[in-house]
Design a protein around this motif. Sequence first.
Motif, PDB file in Angstrom:
ATOM      1  N   ALA A 298       7.959  48.250 -41.436  1.00  0.00           N
ATOM      2  CA  ALA A 298       8.994  47.457 -40.770  1.00  0.00           C
ATOM      3  C   ALA A 298       9.922  48.346 -39.947  1.00  0.00           C
ATOM      4  O   ALA A 298      10.516  47.892 -38.962  1.00  0.00           O
ATOM      5  CB  ALA A 298       9.798  46.675 -41.811  1.00  0.00           C
ATOM      6  N   VAL A 299      10.043  49.607 -40.338  1.00  0.00           N
ATOM      7  CA  VAL A 299      10.913  50.535 -39.616  1.00  0.00           C
ATOM      8  C   VAL A 299      10.285  50.953 -38.289  1.00  0.00           C
ATOM      9  O   VAL A 299      10.987  51.164 -37.296  1.00  0.00           O
ATOM     10  CB  VAL A 299      11.205  51.781 -40.479  1.00  0.00           C
ATOM     11  N   TYR A 300       8.940  51.047 -38.232  1.00  0.00           N
ATOM     12  CA  TYR A 300       8.266  51.649 -37.088  1.00  0.00           C
ATOM     13  C   TYR A 300       7.526  50.652 -36.210  1.00  0.00           C
ATOM     14  O   TYR A 300       7.232  50.963 -35.050  1.00  0.00           O
ATOM     15  CB  TYR A 300       7.270  52.714 -37.580  1.00  0.00           C
ATOM     16  N   ASN A 301       7.166  49.467 -36.726  1.00  0.00           N
ATOM     17  CA  ASN A 301       6.456  48.493 -35.899  1.00  0.00           C
ATOM     18  C   ASN A 301       7.330  48.035 -34.745  1.00  0.00           C
ATOM     19  O   ASN A 301       8.480  47.647 -34.948  1.00  0.00           O
ATOM     20  CB  ASN A 301       6.038  47.273 -36.746  1.00  0.00           C
ATOM     21  N   SER A 302       6.778  48.061 -33.548  1.00  0.00           N
ATOM     22  CA  SER A 302       7.534  47.633 -32.367  1.00  0.00           C
ATOM     23  C   SER A 302       6.665  46.853 -31.394  1.00  0.00           C
ATOM     24  O   SER A 302       6.935  46.818 -30.198  1.00  0.00           O
ATOM     25  CB  SER A 302       8.130  48.855 -31.658  1.00  0.00           C
ATOM     26  N   THR A 303       5.592  46.240 -31.919  1.00  0.00           N
ATOM     27  CA  THR A 303       4.696  45.447 -31.089  1.00  0.00           C
ATOM     28  C   THR A 303       4.790  43.987 -31.496  1.00  0.00           C
ATOM     29  O   THR A 303       4.603  43.651 -32.668  1.00  0.00           O
ATOM     30  CB  THR A 303       3.241  45.919 -31.249  1.00  0.00           C
ATOM     31  N   THR A 304       5.070  43.130 -30.534  1.00  0.00           N
ATOM     32  CA  THR A 304       5.182  41.701 -30.807  1.00  0.00           C
ATOM     33  C   THR A 304       3.813  41.093 -31.035  1.00  0.00           C
ATOM     34  O   THR A 304       2.879  41.330 -30.267  1.00  0.00           O
ATOM     35  CB  THR A 304       5.866  40.981 -29.632  1.00  0.00           C
TER      36      THR A 304
ATOM     37  N   ILE B 278      13.500  38.625 -31.859  1.00  0.00           N
ATOM     38  CA  ILE B 278      14.257  39.705 -32.467  1.00  0.00           C
ATOM     39  C   ILE B 278      15.719  39.710 -32.015  1.00  0.00           C
ATOM     40  O   ILE B 278      16.614  40.075 -32.776  1.00  0.00           O
ATOM     41  CB  ILE B 278      13.584  41.068 -32.147  1.00  0.00           C
ATOM     42  N   ASP B 279      15.983  39.271 -30.777  1.00  0.00           N
ATOM     43  CA  ASP B 279      17.365  39.263 -30.283  1.00  0.00           C
ATOM     44  C   ASP B 279      18.232  38.309 -31.100  1.00  0.00           C
ATOM     45  O   ASP B 279      19.400  38.606 -31.377  1.00  0.00           O
ATOM     46  CB  ASP B 279      17.385  38.870 -28.805  1.00  0.00           C
ATOM     47  N   GLY B 280      17.651  37.172 -31.481  1.00  0.00           N
ATOM     48  CA  GLY B 280      18.400  36.227 -32.307  1.00  0.00           C
ATOM     49  C   GLY B 280      18.672  36.774 -33.691  1.00  0.00           C
ATOM     50  O   GLY B 280      19.750  36.549 -34.267  1.00  0.00           O
ATOM     51  N   LEU B 281      17.694  37.513 -34.246  1.00  0.00           N
ATOM     52  CA  LEU B 281      17.897  38.109 -35.568  1.00  0.00           C
ATOM     53  C   LEU B 281      19.025  39.133 -35.548  1.00  0.00           C
ATOM     54  O   LEU B 281      19.830  39.213 -36.478  1.00  0.00           O
ATOM     55  CB  LEU B 281      16.606  38.797 -36.037  1.00  0.00           C
ATOM     56  N   MET B 282      19.087  39.917 -34.481  1.00  0.00           N
ATOM     57  CA  MET B 282      20.077  40.985 -34.417  1.00  0.00           C
ATOM     58  C   MET B 282      21.494  40.476 -34.154  1.00  0.00           C
ATOM     59  O   MET B 282      22.454  41.241 -34.253  1.00  0.00           O
ATOM     60  CB  MET B 282      19.692  41.985 -33.317  1.00  0.00           C
ATOM     61  N   SER B 283      21.607  39.207 -33.834  1.00  0.00           N
ATOM     62  CA  SER B 283      22.940  38.666 -33.539  1.00  0.00           C
ATOM     63  C   SER B 283      23.698  38.275 -34.806  1.00  0.00           C
ATOM     64  O   SER B 283      24.877  37.934 -34.732  1.00  0.00           O
ATOM     65  CB  SER B 283      22.812  37.434 -32.619  1.00  0.00           C
ATOM     66  N   ARG B 284      23.028  38.305 -35.964  1.00  0.00           N
ATOM     67  CA  ARG B 284      23.679  37.919 -37.222  1.00  0.00           C
ATOM     68  C   ARG B 284      23.659  39.105 -38.176  1.00  0.00           C
ATOM     69  O   ARG B 284      22.639  39.783 -38.341  1.00  0.00           O
ATOM     70  CB  ARG B 284      22.958  36.731 -37.864  1.00  0.00           C
TER      71      ARG B 284
ATOM     72  N   THR C  42       0.631  44.622 -42.624  1.00  0.00           N
ATOM     73  CA  THR C  42       0.432  45.729 -41.690  1.00  0.00           C
ATOM     74  C   THR C  42       1.221  45.510 -40.403  1.00  0.00           C
ATOM     75  O   THR C  42       1.734  46.454 -39.800  1.00  0.00           O
ATOM     76  CB  THR C  42      -1.056  45.906 -41.377  1.00  0.00           C
ATOM     77  N   ASN C  43       1.339  44.260 -39.975  1.00  0.00           N
ATOM     78  CA  ASN C  43       2.101  43.920 -38.771  1.00  0.00           C
ATOM     79  C   ASN C  43       3.455  43.314 -39.123  1.00  0.00           C
ATOM     80  O   ASN C  43       3.965  42.457 -38.387  1.00  0.00           O
ATOM     81  CB  ASN C  43       1.307  42.945 -37.893  1.00  0.00           C
ATOM     82  N   VAL C  44       4.048  43.745 -40.240  1.00  0.00           N
ATOM     83  CA  VAL C  44       5.341  43.204 -40.647  1.00  0.00           C
ATOM     84  C   VAL C  44       6.351  43.389 -39.518  1.00  0.00           C
ATOM     85  O   VAL C  44       6.395  44.434 -38.875  1.00  0.00           O
ATOM     86  CB  VAL C  44       5.814  43.874 -41.954  1.00  0.00           C
ATOM     87  N   MET C  45       7.146  42.375 -39.252  1.00  0.00           N
ATOM     88  CA  MET C  45       8.149  42.299 -38.182  1.00  0.00           C
ATOM     89  C   MET C  45       7.517  42.033 -36.818  1.00  0.00           C
ATOM     90  O   MET C  45       8.234  41.836 -35.833  1.00  0.00           O
ATOM     91  CB  MET C  45       9.014  43.550 -38.102  1.00  0.00           C
ATOM     92  N   GLY C  46       6.174  42.024 -36.731  1.00  0.00           N
ATOM     93  CA  GLY C  46       5.531  41.768 -35.442  1.00  0.00           C
ATOM     94  C   GLY C  46       5.789  40.367 -34.933  1.00  0.00           C
ATOM     95  O   GLY C  46       6.087  40.161 -33.751  1.00  0.00           O
ATOM     96  N   ALA C  47       5.665  39.378 -35.813  1.00  0.00           N
ATOM     97  CA  ALA C  47       5.937  37.993 -35.399  1.00  0.00           C
ATOM     98  C   ALA C  47       7.397  37.816 -35.043  1.00  0.00           C
ATOM     99  O   ALA C  47       7.747  37.080 -34.105  1.00  0.00           O
ATOM    100  CB  ALA C  47       5.535  37.031 -36.517  1.00  0.00           C
ATOM    101  N   GLU C  48       8.289  38.491 -35.760  1.00  0.00           N
ATOM    102  CA  GLU C  48       9.722  38.381 -35.489  1.00  0.00           C
ATOM    103  C   GLU C  48      10.108  39.011 -34.160  1.00  0.00           C
ATOM    104  O   GLU C  48      11.213  38.797 -33.664  1.00  0.00           O
ATOM    105  CB  GLU C  48      10.521  39.039 -36.622  1.00  0.00           C
TER     106      GLU C  48
END
Length: 501
Positions: free
Chosen positions: A410-416, A345-351, A335-341
């Motif tokens: 994963a497309v809509y979650n934006s809460t860390t 997230i900035d490091g993920l987007m650099s690759r 349910t909170n997929v991508m929340g931990a990331e």
Amino acid sequence: MTFKENIALYRLLSKNQHLADKRHPMLDKNRAMKVFTFIFIGFWAVYLMFFGFLFANVLKDESAEPYDIINGGFIVFLIIDFFARFGMQETPAQIIKPYKLLPIPENFLHNAFLLKIGLSWGNLFWMFFFVPFGIMSVALAPFYTFVNFIGYMLGVWLMFVFDGYWYLFWRTLINHHTWYLLIPCAIYGALVFFGMVNADWFFDASSDLLRGCITWNALSFVIIIAMILVMFFVNRIFQKKFVYMEIAKVEKIKKVKSSEMSFLNRFGIVGEYLKLEIKSIIRNQIIRKSFISGLICTLMFCCLFAFTDAYDNQPFMRTFICMYCFSALGVITLTNVMGAEGNYIDGLMSRKESVLALLKAKYYFNCLMMILPLIFCIMPVIENKMTFMEALACLFFSMGVIFPFLFQLAVYNSTTIHLNEKMTKGGQNSKYQIIVSLVALFVPMGIMYLLVTLLGTNIGSLVMIAIGAVGAALHPLWLKNIYSRFMKRRYENMAGFRATR
């Protein structure tokens, strides 16, 4: 401080708590959660009122009075209330932080927040059951009056106030080590066991205590109030002891030998993200607790289904438990997929395409974890409560239908999601998460029930296996689609992740 000053300060603290909820940065998401919460509470309120009238009518033909039977088994209500408070009731150490720098006596802060917990509306929720039950069995009884009904309600309320402080004591310890949860479970297990072995003593003690409240026996009220006061002062001692650890985030650092998990190296970047998934559960408190809670829910339902006859001859509940055992873990963790990331997230987007590799790793990991509910379901299979074909049907349907549906978040979650800090505010779930999680839990159960009813157990299970296998085989396509949509929203999502770190 004088008594009037204490009352004024207590009102000010209550007002500040209310304003803190209104001004929370997740207000938009809180509103969605509050709507769902009100609907959920309303549903259970009506449900409890129905059972209150039902029990009063059904039990009136028994040898004992209805209120004596319910009072004798009052421990059942306390056990349900204890576990229902998890995730709903905060400890004072969690909400006292903003006031530590103010010139307010520490003892007053602890007393005020403990008193606020005792007087909270949550302690009155079970009145939806006991008010109609008490009206039918006490107020309308020929040998009791409305005054006796008031005494009964007061005694019941005080018992749930005690249960609130009892929960608070163990929750404070559980916050610092999850294994403390085993102690209240063992205590409740022993009470239920000895109550069944020596039912007369156990039944009579509980029944006499609350019957004394009906007759306004001073001794009954003194016993309950004394229990409340003992737990109040014990909680104050423990809260003062642990509040510094909660606020200053004092941690005991241990040297942990990091496992290389070299067997995953053959999978390249996906293997590296699989290592990250495993290490996140092992090392991070919040993620670990979510994972463990999912396993515990699954195990409890499997044991309940296998070793009791509560759901025998109930086809829909049988389908409900079969599907729930395989979908619960995925719903809780995804349910909170991508929340931990969101923490990095900035490091993920650099690759390039690292997010796609991460999504693949998450999918493979959650599919692999389906082995655990399959093992748990061996118990009901052995007891002939479900077939192995049904278990496989739920497994494949989860991997090929439920997981793809949950991954859309994963497309809509934006809460860390903080990895080790406790979530001190409710309402973190967005409206998308609420809707998707409810659909993922209940719609597959309806689909399985219809297939099994119309086509039979074996044919219906084979259809579910086929559908799930197709969805799982097509995972490169739908994961690529999710990745593409995520990249279109990446700046909006990254802003949300940064704002909620």
